[in-house]
Write an enzyme that holds these catalytic residues in place. Sequence first.
Site, PDB file in Angstrom:
ATOM      1  N   PRO A  16       0.828  -1.199   0.000  1.00 15.90           N
ATOM      2  CA  PRO A  16       0.000   0.000   0.000  1.00 15.90           C
ATOM      3  C   PRO A  16       0.869   1.258   0.000  1.00 15.90           C
ATOM      4  O   PRO A  16       1.898   1.324   0.675  1.00 15.90           O
ATOM      5  CB  PRO A  16      -0.815  -0.107   1.285  1.00 15.90           C
ATOM      6  CG  PRO A  16      -0.091  -1.090   2.130  1.00 15.90           C
ATOM      7  CD  PRO A  16       0.693  -1.969   1.219  1.00 15.90           C
ATOM      8  N   THR A  17       0.440   2.226  -0.779  1.00 12.29           N
ATOM      9  CA  THR A  17       1.133   3.513  -0.862  1.00 12.29           C
ATOM     10  C   THR A  17       0.151   4.620  -0.521  1.00 12.29           C
ATOM     11  O   THR A  17      -0.942   4.675  -1.077  1.00 12.29           O
ATOM     12  CB  THR A  17       1.692   3.737  -2.284  1.00 12.29           C
ATOM     13  OG1 THR A  17       2.585   2.669  -2.596  1.00 12.29           O
ATOM     14  CG2 THR A  17       2.439   5.054  -2.384  1.00 12.29           C
TER      15      THR A  17
END
Length: 77
Positions: A16-17
């Site tokens: 996840p970013t």
Amino acid sequence: MSDEKNPTTRKDKRMPTVHVYMMAGRSQDQKESLIRKVTDAITESIDAPEANVRVIISEIPKSDYGIAGTTGEKLGR
């Protein structure tokens, strides 16, 4: 079953970013605290491994950041 289709191994491959846009002017300590707390929130909420979490901070110059039709610079932010 391949690793891609096995949910127990696929979870560990998630990366996840989170991209945070904010007005320039925070200290390095504040930005590091933000990165830590966002990382903690992601790992707790979606069970992503901490090592996979990415946090990007983009600082926008106050003259380029608008609030209610006025720049942050003119508002004295």
